[in-house]
Design an enzyme around this catalytic site. Structure first.
Site, short mmCIF file in Angstrom:
data_model
loop_
_atom_site.label_atom_id
_atom_site.label_comp_id
_atom_site.label_asym_id
_atom_site.label_seq_id
_atom_site.Cartn_x
_atom_site.Cartn_y
_atom_site.Cartn_z
N ARG A 180 0.82 -1.23 0.00
CA ARG A 180 0.00 0.00 0.00
C ARG A 180 0.86 1.28 0.00
O ARG A 180 0.52 2.27 0.65
CB ARG A 180 -0.96 0.04 1.20
CG ARG A 180 -1.96 -1.06 1.24
CD ARG A 180 -2.90 -1.08 0.03
NE ARG A 180 -3.66 -2.31 0.09
CZ ARG A 180 -3.27 -3.45 -0.51
NH1 ARG A 180 -2.15 -3.50 -1.25
NH2 ARG A 180 -3.97 -4.55 -0.40
N SER A 231 -10.66 -0.51 3.38
CA SER A 231 -10.02 -0.83 4.66
C SER A 231 -9.53 0.45 5.31
O SER A 231 -8.82 1.24 4.67
CB SER A 231 -8.81 -1.74 4.44
OG SER A 231 -9.25 -2.95 3.88
N GLU A 301 -4.97 3.40 6.44
CA GLU A 301 -4.76 3.18 5.00
C GLU A 301 -5.47 4.30 4.22
O GLU A 301 -5.01 4.75 3.19
CB GLU A 301 -5.33 1.81 4.59
CG GLU A 301 -5.19 1.56 3.10
CD GLU A 301 -5.44 0.11 2.70
OE1 GLU A 301 -5.11 -0.81 3.48
OE2 GLU A 301 -5.95 -0.10 1.59
C1 LIG Z 1 -15.62 -0.78 -1.00
C2 LIG Z 1 -14.15 -0.56 -1.18
C3 LIG Z 1 -13.30 -1.64 -1.36
C4 LIG Z 1 -11.93 -1.45 -1.53
N1 LIG Z 1 -11.13 -2.54 -1.71
C5 LIG Z 1 -9.80 -2.36 -1.89
C6 LIG Z 1 -8.94 -3.48 -2.08
O1 LIG Z 1 -9.36 -4.63 -2.12
N2 LIG Z 1 -7.62 -3.24 -2.24
C7 LIG Z 1 -7.10 -1.98 -2.24
O2 LIG Z 1 -5.88 -1.82 -2.40
N3 LIG Z 1 -7.90 -0.90 -2.05
C8 LIG Z 1 -9.22 -1.06 -1.88
N4 LIG Z 1 -10.02 0.04 -1.69
C9 LIG Z 1 -9.42 1.38 -1.62
C10 LIG Z 1 -9.25 2.12 -2.97
O3 LIG Z 1 -10.22 1.70 -3.92
C11 LIG Z 1 -7.85 1.95 -3.52
O4 LIG Z 1 -6.86 2.40 -2.64
C12 LIG Z 1 -7.68 2.70 -4.86
O5 LIG Z 1 -6.44 2.39 -5.40
C13 LIG Z 1 -7.78 4.21 -4.70
O6 LIG Z 1 -7.96 4.76 -5.99
P1 LIG Z 1 -8.78 6.11 -6.21
O7 LIG Z 1 -8.72 6.44 -7.66
O8 LIG Z 1 -10.12 6.01 -5.64
O9 LIG Z 1 -7.88 7.11 -5.39
P2 LIG Z 1 -8.36 8.41 -4.60
O10 LIG Z 1 -9.14 8.02 -3.40
O11 LIG Z 1 -9.00 9.37 -5.55
O12 LIG Z 1 -6.96 8.97 -4.14
C14 LIG Z 1 -6.16 8.25 -3.26
C15 LIG Z 1 -4.78 8.93 -3.17
O13 LIG Z 1 -4.14 8.83 -4.44
C16 LIG Z 1 -3.84 10.13 -4.95
N5 LIG Z 1 -4.05 10.08 -6.41
C17 LIG Z 1 -5.20 9.81 -7.08
N6 LIG Z 1 -4.96 9.84 -8.41
C18 LIG Z 1 -3.65 10.15 -8.57
C19 LIG Z 1 -2.81 10.36 -9.70
N7 LIG Z 1 -3.25 10.24 -10.96
N8 LIG Z 1 -1.50 10.67 -9.48
C20 LIG Z 1 -1.01 10.78 -8.21
N9 LIG Z 1 -1.75 10.62 -7.10
C21 LIG Z 1 -3.06 10.29 -7.28
C22 LIG Z 1 -4.81 11.07 -4.24
O14 LIG Z 1 -4.29 12.37 -4.18
C23 LIG Z 1 -4.89 10.42 -2.87
O15 LIG Z 1 -3.78 10.80 -2.10
C24 LIG Z 1 -11.40 -0.13 -1.53
C25 LIG Z 1 -12.25 0.96 -1.36
C26 LIG Z 1 -13.61 0.75 -1.20
C27 LIG Z 1 -14.51 1.94 -1.03
#
Ligand SMILES: Cc1cc2nc3c(=O)[nH]c(=O)nc-3n(C[C@H](O)[C@H](O)[C@H](O)COP(=O)(O)OP(=O)(O)OC[C@H]3O[C@@H](n4cnc5c(N)ncnc54)[C@H](O)[C@@H]3O)c2cc1C
Length: 342
Positions: A180, A231, A301
């Site tokens: 992560r 998480s 996380e």
């Molecule tokens: C129901 C549910 C289940 C989930 N299951 C998992 C799982 O199984 N495994 C897992 O790892 N995660 C899981 N997650 C968490 C999440 O989906 C992941 O961490 C995902 O990778 C975040 O992506 P995002 O686009 O939503 O990021 P965001 O929430 O939009 O951003 C997260 C971080 O990344 C940064 N960011 C976003 N885009 C960029 C970019 N292009 N360049 C640089 N920085 C950037 C943001 O500034 C922020 O700091 C889950 C979440 C939910 C709600």
């Protein structure tokens, strides 16, 4: 504040066709459904306008906050008045390269990416099909599940490095992926623009079956019917956060409308009108009680943004260099050294 207003005026002038959402409720842009108004969210239609926005911010000594699908972030109730968010939702190019690798832009959702791989008979992204984030956010977090992680399939990442206004193509090794975490989470200033993923051939039917199986497991175990950010805590070495929390009697523990899920103690859910302050309080209490009772320190996380969150770029002003897609080939090979923690 004044700098941000000047930057916004310049953005409106120089990029009149770009979507610029002003005073937009952040709750509408994240899976937690929490957060007050953002002063502005820029939604560039391509990499060139994204870099243009970054250049303008740099001129005003500001840095953007990147927004993917908002599935791993907690925004403050007070909103974000002093920072411009840049959404990658329109960066959705996705295709096969001539050598069979996948090229995807940062805004492509992980579920779409996994389906695309399956349709092309490429295995290894099954784990990602139920993760609701984008590729950009996924690279920052090295998203993973059920034994797979993005680091296993990413060959290279192209990113924009804000302090230098330069593009870098980083190999998977240079991305320094870990559990992560990645170079992008350890050092501020990286904007992930796209990635190349290399996957082995597989049987499309078997890949689809594996995806169905994992998604079923997710539906069985996770509170997918309630808003959350996945998480809440990272897995501490040698333990499972959910089990520690449950063993401390905290399953279902509630502060206002923020609650440790009754279905899966690793998730914090929004039971309706949860505020960010209720979530801060809940996370604090869970951490404190787990530490007191087990000696284990839980690390969040979810990216928790405090009410006074702001991003400045006080690095040396560099000459304006508007990057175009053609510049990508000229990106230097050596990535910047790690200099600052974020
Ligand atoms: C129901 C549910 C289940 C989930 N299951 C998992 C799982 O199984 N495994 C897992 O790892 N995660 C899981 N997650 C968490 C999440 O989906 C992941 O961490 C995902 O990778 C975040 O992506 P995002 O686009 O939503 O990021 P965001 O929430 O939009 O951003 C997260 C971080 O990344 C940064 N960011 C976003 N885009 C960029 C970019 N292009 N360049 C640089 N920085 C950037 C943001 O500034 C922020 O700091 C889950 C979440 C939910 C709600």
């Amino acid at each position: 504040m004044e700098n941000l207003e000047l930057a916004l005026a310049q953005i409106r002038r120089e990029l009149p066709g770009m979507t610029l959402l002003e005073n937009e409720p952040l709750a509408a842009h994240c899976s937690f459904r929490i957060g007050g108004p953002a002063r502005a969210i820029a939604v560039p239609g391509d990499v060139s306008s994204l870099s243009h926005v970054c250049c303008i911010l740099k001129e005003h000594k500001l840095a953007p906050l990147m927004l993917g699908n908002g599935t791993n972030i907690l925004f403050p109730d007070e909103g974000l008045q002093e920072v411009l968010l840049i959404s990658t939702e329109k960066l959705t190019k996705l295709f096969l390269l001539p050598d069979g690798a996948i090229y995807a832009e940062a805004g492509v959702s992980l579920s779409r990416l996994a389906s695309f791989a399956q349709q092309n008979g490429l295995a290894g992204l099954e784990f990602a099909s139920g993760i609701p984030g984008s590729l950009g956010g996924g690279c920052r977090m090295n998203a993973g599940a059920y034994g797979g992680e993005l680091k296993d399939v990413i060959e290279s990442v192209v990113c924009y490095y804000l302090p230098e206004q330069a593009l870098y193509e980083l190999s998977a090794e240079d991305c320094a992926f870990a559990y992560r975490a990645s170079r992008f989470s350890r050092i501020g200033g990286f904007v992930v623009l796209s990635a190349v993923l290399r996957l082995p051939q597989g049987d499309p039917e078997e890949i689809a079956a594996r995806m169905r199986e994992l998604n079923e497991r997710r539906r069985d175990k996770q509170p997918l019917d309630l808003p959350s950010a996945g998480s809440a805590f990272k897995r501490p070495e040698g333990y499972f956060a959910a089990k520690l929390i449950e063993d401390c009697g905290l399953k279902g523990f509630r502060v206002g409308d923020a609650q440790v899920s009754e279905k899966h103690a690793g998730f914090v859910v929004n039971r309706g009108e949860a505020t960010s302050h209720e979530v801060y309080e809940l996370l604090d209490q869970v951490r404190r009680r787990v530490h007191e009772q087990t000696g284990v320190v839980l690390e969040p996380e979810v990216i928790v943004l405090p009410p006074d969150y702001r991003l400045e770029d006080n690095g040396p002003a560099v000459p304006r260099h508007r990057v175009t897609v053609n510049d990508w080939n000229a990106a230097p090979e050596t990535p910047p050294q790690e200099t600052e923690e974020n």
